[in-house]
Design a protein around this motif. Structure first.
Motif, short mmCIF file in Angstrom:
data_model
loop_
_atom_site.label_atom_id
_atom_site.label_comp_id
_atom_site.label_asym_id
_atom_site.label_seq_id
_atom_site.Cartn_x
_atom_site.Cartn_y
_atom_site.Cartn_z
N SER A 1 10.86 -0.18 -18.60
CA SER A 1 12.02 -1.29 -18.86
C SER A 1 12.99 -1.52 -17.27
O SER A 1 13.51 -2.61 -17.83
CB SER A 1 13.07 0.60 -20.06
N PHE A 2 12.53 -0.57 -16.65
CA PHE A 2 13.72 -1.13 -15.70
C PHE A 2 13.06 -2.94 -15.06
O PHE A 2 14.04 -4.04 -14.70
CB PHE A 2 13.08 0.15 -14.18
N VAL A 3 11.20 -2.57 -14.81
CA VAL A 3 10.69 -3.98 -14.72
C VAL A 3 10.84 -4.45 -15.42
O VAL A 3 11.08 -6.04 -14.97
CB VAL A 3 9.73 -3.59 -14.65
N GLU A 4 11.38 -4.52 -16.95
CA GLU A 4 11.46 -5.67 -18.09
C GLU A 4 12.94 -5.87 -17.41
O GLU A 4 13.16 -7.63 -17.83
CB GLU A 4 11.25 -5.29 -19.35
N TRP A 5 13.90 -5.69 -17.57
CA TRP A 5 15.47 -5.88 -16.78
C TRP A 5 15.35 -6.65 -15.53
O TRP A 5 16.02 -7.63 -15.32
CB TRP A 5 16.12 -4.49 -16.64
N LEU A 6 14.48 -6.20 -14.39
CA LEU A 6 14.14 -6.73 -13.25
C LEU A 6 13.32 -8.31 -13.49
O LEU A 6 13.82 -9.22 -12.67
CB LEU A 6 13.08 -5.91 -12.21
N LYS A 7 12.85 -8.18 -14.19
CA LYS A 7 12.13 -9.79 -14.71
C LYS A 7 13.29 -11.09 -14.57
O LYS A 7 13.07 -12.64 -14.58
CB LYS A 7 11.27 -9.93 -15.44
N LEU A 8 14.39 -10.49 -15.56
CA LEU A 8 15.52 -11.74 -16.04
C LEU A 8 16.44 -11.67 -14.67
O LEU A 8 16.65 -12.77 -14.73
CB LEU A 8 16.68 -10.89 -16.02
N HIS A 9 15.85 -11.07 -13.59
CA HIS A 9 17.00 -11.57 -12.27
C HIS A 9 16.04 -11.50 -11.26
O HIS A 9 16.69 -12.24 -9.76
CB HIS A 9 17.17 -10.25 -12.18
N PHE B 1 4.69 -6.00 -10.18
CA PHE B 1 4.73 -5.58 -10.42
C PHE B 1 3.01 -5.55 -11.59
O PHE B 1 2.91 -4.94 -12.69
CB PHE B 1 5.65 -4.72 -11.60
N ALA B 2 2.78 -6.47 -11.76
CA ALA B 2 1.66 -6.51 -12.36
C ALA B 2 0.25 -5.81 -12.16
O ALA B 2 -0.08 -5.54 -13.50
CB ALA B 2 0.52 -8.28 -11.80
N GLU B 3 0.02 -4.83 -10.99
CA GLU B 3 -1.10 -4.30 -11.21
C GLU B 3 -0.47 -2.48 -10.88
O GLU B 3 -1.36 -2.04 -10.36
CB GLU B 3 -1.37 -4.49 -10.05
N LEU B 4 0.53 -2.08 -10.94
CA LEU B 4 1.00 -1.12 -10.55
C LEU B 4 2.29 -0.88 -11.78
O LEU B 4 3.62 -1.59 -11.88
CB LEU B 4 2.49 -1.43 -9.25
N PRO B 5 2.00 0.01 -12.36
CA PRO B 5 2.80 0.39 -13.35
C PRO B 5 4.00 1.91 -12.56
O PRO B 5 2.97 2.51 -12.56
CB PRO B 5 1.76 1.53 -13.98
N PRO B 6 4.98 0.84 -13.39
CA PRO B 6 6.10 1.68 -11.96
C PRO B 6 6.37 2.67 -12.70
O PRO B 6 6.59 2.79 -14.07
CB PRO B 6 7.43 -0.19 -12.46
N THR B 7 6.97 3.72 -11.66
CA THR B 7 7.72 4.38 -12.34
C THR B 7 9.34 5.14 -11.91
O THR B 7 9.34 3.30 -11.46
CB THR B 7 7.19 6.01 -10.98
N TYR B 8 10.67 5.22 -12.23
CA TYR B 8 11.92 4.34 -12.37
C TYR B 8 11.76 4.30 -10.66
O TYR B 8 12.54 3.73 -10.42
CB TYR B 8 12.37 6.03 -13.49
N PRO B 9 11.83 5.91 -9.75
CA PRO B 9 12.48 6.01 -8.30
C PRO B 9 11.77 4.25 -7.81
O PRO B 9 12.47 3.42 -6.89
CB PRO B 9 11.54 6.67 -7.81
N GLY C 1 0.98 -1.40 0.06
CA GLY C 1 -0.03 -0.24 0.00
C GLY C 1 0.65 1.18 -0.15
O GLY C 1 0.18 1.91 -0.80
N ARG C 2 2.19 1.51 0.77
CA ARG C 2 2.64 2.58 0.78
C ARG C 2 3.17 2.20 -0.68
O ARG C 2 3.61 3.44 -0.91
CB ARG C 2 3.44 2.30 2.33
N VAL C 3 4.34 1.31 -0.72
CA VAL C 3 4.80 1.21 -2.48
C VAL C 3 3.77 2.56 -3.60
O VAL C 3 4.10 3.40 -4.16
CB VAL C 3 4.85 -0.32 -2.73
#
Length: 245
Positions: free
Chosen positions: A127-135, A143-151, A99-101
């Motif tokens: 782009s960061f999340v796509e990279w994160l999925k590899l690791h 991030f399925a329900e969270l359109p991510p911002t970079y920070p 919730g805080r995130v």
């Protein structure tokens, strides 16, 4: 000279036990270095964050003026906005407080002062999340329900690396400084040595900026930088530009 070297080695090895316990594990340190690298495929190198427009309209014309402008952006914009978000998001991810995130992520999207700045944080976040999925096996679910911002995406990776909020912010700020120094080299233009001097100045100022960011309560966090917003908006239609808008 040999005695000086012995003395230096003694100083290096005589780190207090408490300090050694606080040091990052080698794996975590390498992860943070990786996250701060301009080589990370998230597109940070393609944005100037108002600098290219400042070269045309705000008097940035040489090494000194570029260094002053970027140092001001670090203190007045980054420290009071994204760095504060990174610090709080690392703690939230570590605690599993989704919730805080979400609230922090919403704040970033809602407070971007130009279409260009919103485009940047959304594109780099994706782009960061796509990279994160590899690791990280849980990145897709988180991030399925969270359109991510970079920070917020960066904070996820820093938390998974076991970094403290302070170490994560230092890495985030240094990655920003490297990208902006490189932007100054290309756009002013400047030589490589000038770029390194600008980076050295920013590196000296980053610890204080991080300390200020970590001390900010929610009601003091802000992204109100009117001149920067104006320059970003003008960059969107700047006649000749190297960087994405």
């Amino acid at each position: 000279m040999c005695m000086d070297r012995v003395a230096a080695m003694t100083t290096i090895t005589a780190i207090p036990t408490e300090r050694r316990r606080q040091m990052l594990a080698p794996h975590s340190l390498l992860q943070l270095i990786w996250l701060a690298s301009p080589a990370l495929p998230v597109g940070g190198f393609s944005y100037s964050e108002g600098l290219e427009a400042a070269i045309e309209w705000a008097g940035v014309k040489d090494e000194a003026s570029a260094a002053d402008w970027l140092a001001g952006q670090l203190r007045l914009s980054l420290a009071r906005g994204d760095l504060s978000v990174v610090a709080q998001a690392i703690s939230a991810w570590s605690a599993g407080d989704l919730g805080r995130v979400q609230a922090l992520n919403d704040w970033v999207r809602q407070t971007r002062e130009s279409a260009e700045f919103l485009l940047q944080t959304e594109q780099m976040g994706r782009s960061f999340v796509e990279w994160l999925k590899l690791h990280h096996a849980d990145a897709a679910a988180c991030f399925a329900e969270l359109p991510p911002t970079y920070p917020v995406a960066f904070a996820f990776a820093a938390a998974r690396a076991g970094a403290s909020a302070q170490d994560g912010c230092l890495a985030f700020a240094f990655g920003w400084a490297e990208n902006m120094s490189a932007a100054a080299i290309k756009a002013v233009p400047l030589g490589q040595s000038a770029g390194q001097r600008i980076l050295a100045r920013l590196a000296k100022e980053i610890p204080a900026a991080v300390e200020a960011a970590m001390a900010l309560p929610d009601d003091r966090r802000q992204s109100f930088s009117p001149m920067l917003a104006i320059l970003s908006a003008r960059h969107e239609t700047q006649y000749s530009r190297l960087f994405r808008s």
